[in-house]
Design an enzyme around this catalytic site. Structure first.
Site, PDB file in Angstrom:
ATOM      1  N   HIS A 151       0.822  -1.221   0.000  1.00 32.52           N
ATOM      2  CA  HIS A 151       0.000   0.000   0.000  1.00 32.52           C
ATOM      3  C   HIS A 151       0.849   1.262   0.000  1.00 32.52           C
ATOM      4  O   HIS A 151       0.566   2.217   0.725  1.00 32.52           O
ATOM      5  CB  HIS A 151      -0.945  -0.013   1.212  1.00 32.52           C
ATOM      6  CG  HIS A 151      -2.003  -1.082   1.118  1.00 32.52           C
ATOM      7  ND1 HIS A 151      -3.109  -0.944   0.325  1.00 32.52           N
ATOM      8  CD2 HIS A 151      -2.087  -2.320   1.684  1.00 32.52           C
ATOM      9  CE1 HIS A 151      -3.858  -2.054   0.418  1.00 32.52           C
ATOM     10  NE2 HIS A 151      -3.257  -2.895   1.231  1.00 32.52           N
TER      11      HIS A 151
ATOM     12  N   ASP B 148      -0.262  -5.088   5.783  1.00 32.35           N
ATOM     13  CA  ASP B 148      -1.310  -5.945   5.219  1.00 32.35           C
ATOM     14  C   ASP B 148      -1.122  -6.105   3.715  1.00 32.35           C
ATOM     15  O   ASP B 148      -0.482  -5.289   3.055  1.00 32.35           O
ATOM     16  CB  ASP B 148      -2.696  -5.337   5.489  1.00 32.35           C
ATOM     17  CG  ASP B 148      -2.808  -3.912   4.980  1.00 32.35           C
ATOM     18  OD1 ASP B 148      -1.825  -3.146   5.142  1.00 32.35           O
ATOM     19  OD2 ASP B 148      -3.859  -3.541   4.414  1.00 32.35           O
ATOM     20  N   GLU B 149      -1.684  -7.185   3.221  1.00 31.69           N
ATOM     21  CA  GLU B 149      -1.845  -7.408   1.781  1.00 31.69           C
ATOM     22  C   GLU B 149      -0.561  -7.227   0.976  1.00 31.69           C
ATOM     23  O   GLU B 149      -0.485  -6.397   0.079  1.00 31.69           O
ATOM     24  CB  GLU B 149      -2.936  -6.482   1.229  1.00 31.69           C
ATOM     25  CG  GLU B 149      -4.295  -6.801   1.806  1.00 31.69           C
ATOM     26  CD  GLU B 149      -5.417  -6.019   1.112  1.00 31.69           C
ATOM     27  OE1 GLU B 149      -6.411  -6.648   0.718  1.00 31.69           O
ATOM     28  OE2 GLU B 149      -5.294  -4.786   0.971  1.00 31.69           O
ATOM     29  N   ILE B 150       0.447  -8.012   1.336  1.00 33.52           N
ATOM     30  CA  ILE B 150       1.629  -8.071   0.478  1.00 33.52           C
ATOM     31  C   ILE B 150       1.274  -8.983  -0.693  1.00 33.52           C
ATOM     32  O   ILE B 150       0.901 -10.147  -0.498  1.00 33.52           O
ATOM     33  CB  ILE B 150       2.847  -8.649   1.224  1.00 33.52           C
ATOM     34  CG1 ILE B 150       3.069  -7.926   2.541  1.00 33.52           C
ATOM     35  CG2 ILE B 150       4.088  -8.590   0.323  1.00 33.52           C
ATOM     36  CD1 ILE B 150       3.403  -6.484   2.413  1.00 33.52           C
TER      37      ILE B 150
END
Lengths: 577, 577
Positions: free
Chosen positions: B262, B333-335
């Protein structure tokens, strides 16, 4: 590039739509709803002259619209969020004049009026031409023109040709002002936004069981006692202001006085004409079939009491006087057996072998001819013909004077209505109800007092989930109909019932979801291959949403600003592949 | 009636809650969130003296709160919508003074601080007493007191005793200011509303791939190049204003600088430290597993580039200086594998047998100790430990310095986190994500271009449907945990991701749904029988919603005004049966 609309034939024009709409996408110009045909082959633009004027024939409402649009065009300075690949040049002269011609200046704003227009903005030269059959078509063209102007100093697309005309004659929005009250300004702002979306019918569900906000000159007690208070009423002057504002925006204002159901608020002034008034709507020991109302707020007019018609005819007569519009919406939805059964006169009628449907027929047989005698077409909710329990024979509903508005069972009920020979207005609750999905509004609903981990789902909202703009855009209101049957579908209406809406959320509930229906009913929701085009509409709708916000409408965002700044990057199919 | 709280034991108090809360319902007095114990046996009220004052120990934030509440109490004149059955009398003297005592005046606003308070308003006499361990507890008591005052001239409940203390220490709201920008005023208004709901953590998800609005003094290019524009940034002065405003309202401001995922917006200033920046997020020919981002807007910080840490440590250091709060949210988060794989250095590392999880471990191993060295507890999204593909071994995350925030799989992931020995903040997307259910934000999603009749459902919103206030109220954040495990759940946060939210809809998206969580985490969502009490909460929440609106918060309505005017009539179980 290089494509030019040199054909006069409509078929060629249709083929052009494809090419041109793709050009429009790539150049980022945006008109919402998308015109039926827009040709802008060279993507040219020039300055709008600071002395820009609009000339038009003299007509009270058109002149009002011209002044409004002239002011908007000169002050809006809306900045394209999508960078348009425009061939902007100052070497051509600035656009100085928009010349409006109207063929039939006296045609009133009635159902089915010609709203077509042609807009030509030459690549060189200082005068654009807007021609229309009627002033109402000219207003639609003015809106389109306003969306072709942007930036500061103002630029305008030139070398552009638009031919436009709506697919459906009736493109409406229903607002319920009974369950919660909306101020006159809220209504005017809504009508203005409707006009920007080329919508033409504000269906005003004025009264219901919860409040009676409309001041009826011959029956003033109805509002005095039945409204939420003196600051939550609509006076005759308020109505006049709203109706005139509508005409100046090409928006008809169709009043609905719902009856005989949904009339609990009438009991504050006339308890004697309302059955089951002020009762608890669904006593705990009762079956659902024995409830007294479809939701809290009981009361039906009593069709067997002569006094009912004395009051109701006064109301109808005054409403007809207040609203010049030829449609009169008479409601007639959700007659609940328990409410009429609670009345001794009706009980007596039933005990003699009468039926509740006969009670309703009695009501329709007295009121419909009266409304028709006042030169009004009567719109009813579909229930009057299609309800499972209480309905009238179709012989009571002359098709030439009756239009039915459908809200249940999606395409199925639309089909039933047109098969029975009636014109239909589509407000399917599965697609067009804007209030759904925000949770149950009932208090103390003991069925939810469970020790389970959760109650996800729709939280009890009967018509959940929330209708997304895609759901709305995607709906085909003539689905499953033959070509002949489809002709009876006059159009559609989104509906905002106001159990869970009031002025705090009005704009965001309505917009841009209502814009989705507006385009689907104006120019359709499919591309030339018959595939739904709503995915492709995202960028345009986003752009339009920003322009609506800049015009003072608090429409909800549909994407991050990043998507607007990075055209194509939020797609799921790479536009350049 | 006649019940009086003469017991000092907590057990007796618990039993009293039942009796009293029912009394409160019937008398219509409303405090939101409902106090743990409120006794008002005679439903007495008297006038608030026009000379009413609040005396308190001198403390910068408490004094600020006292002034604010004094002004609110004297000017609000909120009218009870539910007619309270109050024994109002002017024969007792008006209430003249609220006397505040605080035991530990110097205790700062940190996680777990004592927020309890006791409020005693005698039936006769002119002085009320508010006692608290800390100034933060005193602020909670001031809020309660303010909700006990209504009308014009102002009346106040007397003969009243409140003991109150939160069930959960962490009661938060997360706002994403990267996908769409919110002005400082929007944030202040939100913090003020949070304070009114006795919430204490504003989790500020400041940056993301879409924009970098925070001005970092040592790295000014990040905002200059990465924000949406100069008018869409937060300066150090803005941050100071927000942080101070938070302290004056008992609301901690926890910053989140999401990384290493992100971070696309960082590439505007430092393209060399961001992998896969400015790429199309999901090329059409790729499988979902091969996408480059979880949503449009690509870019991850490159953990194998030393320059990354040079920039990131400057950011962390400045953020720590800007935000005195001891929690630092580091995101994680969300690699997305595809994004790191797009980088040659990382490819080289992988080709030598390294794994992407090792790349992340490398990142955590450098950044976490650095953040801890600045005296901060690190909050991460759960992904850092629980992601299917890229995660770190728990040995990299010392539990004494690490808190994990859960958002997937409802109670299951909460359980995983606490079983692993970590403290948990619950933000389950199934219950607490306020943005869900408004339709897909992706443009040109060709999977929807089907000629089918409709696409109802959730319109592509991954976390639809819309979370109703009942869904939120009903969620038990310690569901399925042992008593010991439950102790590690420090609290919860609702989250507003802003793909489809901006200032036009902020208040209505947040309120009153956030109030539902606020009460559930303050005093619970069950009655004495262990049954959910949310149905019973409807009237109180409705009342509170109206008071919030009167305080300038555009909370959405949950019922028709008619329900408020006709208490009990919108229930589904008759309260008098």
């Amino acid at each position: 590039m290089g494509t030019q609309n040199t054909s006069n034939s409509f078929n060629s024009a249709i083929i052009l739509i494809t090419v041109i709409s793709q050009l429009c996408l790539s150049t980022g110009i945006n008109v919402w709803p998308q015109p039926r045909l827009m040709s802008w082959p060279q993507s040219q633009a020039t300055l709008l002259s600071p002395n820009f004027i609009i000339t038009s024939p003299n007509h009270p409402y058109l002149s009002s619209a011209v002044n409004r649009y002239l002011n908007l065009i000169k002050t809006e300075h809306y900045r394209f969020q999508l960078t348009p690949s425009v061939n902007f040049t100052t070497s051509t002269p600035p656009l100085l004049t928009l010349l409006i011609s109207v063929d039939q200046l006296l045609t009133p704003l009635h159902h089915g009026v010609d709203e077509s227009y042609t807009l030509t903005i030459p690549a060189t030269g200082s005068t654009a031409n807007l021609t229309a059959q009627t002033v109402w078509g000219a207003m639609r063209g003015l809106e389109t023109f306003s969306q072709l102007v942007w930036g500061e100093p103002s630029r305008v697309a030139v070398g552009l040709y638009v031919w436009d005309s709506p697919l459906f004659a009736h493109r409406g929005l229903m607002l319920d002002t009974s369950r919660n009250y909306f101020g006159v300004d809220d209504i005017l702002r809504t009508i203005e936004a409707m006009s920007g979306n080329k919508m033409n019918v504000f269906h005003w569900h004025i009264t219901d069981s919860h409040s009676f906000p409309l001041v009826i000159p011959s029956e003033p007690d109805l509002a005095t006692k039945g409204s939420y208070g003196p600051d939550m009423q609509y006076s005759p002057d308020d109505v006049k202001k709203i109706v005139e504002f509508g005409l100046a925006h090409g928006v008809r204002v169709v009043p609905e006085i719902d009856s005989p159901g949904h009339t609990g608020s009438w009991a504050e002034a006339y308890p004697e004409i309302v059955t089951c008034a002020n009762m608890f709507w669904w006593p705990a020991q009762n079956e659902w079939a024995d409830r007294l109302a479809s939701e809290p707020g009981t009361g039906h007019l009593n069709p067997l009491n002569p006094k009912t018609y004395q009051v109701l005819k006064n109301v109808i007569r005054d409403v007809v006087n207040l609203f010049p519009e030829p449609f009169y919406h008479a409601g007639a939805d959700e007659i609940i057996p328990g409410c009429w059964k609670a009345d001794p006169t009706i009980q007596s009628f039933l005990s003699k072998g009468g039926t509740l449907s006969q009670v309703l027929e009695n009501f329709v047989n007295i009121t419909l001819p009266f409304i028709v005698s006042l030169n009004r077409t009567v719109v009813y909710w579909e229930d009057v013909l299609l309800d499972d329990l209480i309905k009238v024979e179709s012989s009571f509903l002359p098709p030439e004077h009756t239009i039915l508005q459908t809200w249940n069972n999606g395409p199925n009920n639309t089909k039933k209505i047109v098969k029975a020979g009636y014109r239909a207005i589509v407000s399917s609750s599965e697609f067009y109800y804007l209030d759904c999905g925000h949770g149950d509004f009932l208090g103390n609903d003991s069925q939810y007092d469970q020790p389970s981990v959760s109650n996800i789902g729709d939280g009890g909202s009967w018509c959940g989930p929330f209708k997304t703009w895609q759901t709305i855009y995607n709906y085909d209101i003539t689905y499953g109909l033959s070509e002949e049957e489809a002709k009876l579908v006059v159009g559609g209406e989104v509906a905002l019932w106001s159990e869970q809406a009031d002025p705090t959320v009005l704009d965001a509930r309505l917009w841009p979801r209502t814009s989705a229906m507006a385009e689907a009913l104006w120019s359709g929701n499919r591309d030339e291959k018959g595939n739904k085009r709503y995915a492709k509409a995202t960028d345009r709708l986003n752009e339009w949403r920003y322009r609506m916000v800049s015009r003072g409408i608090g429409a909800e965002p549909i994407q991050p600003l990043w998507c607007v700044r990075n055209p194509g990057m939020c797609n799921t199919v790479h536009p350049f592949v």
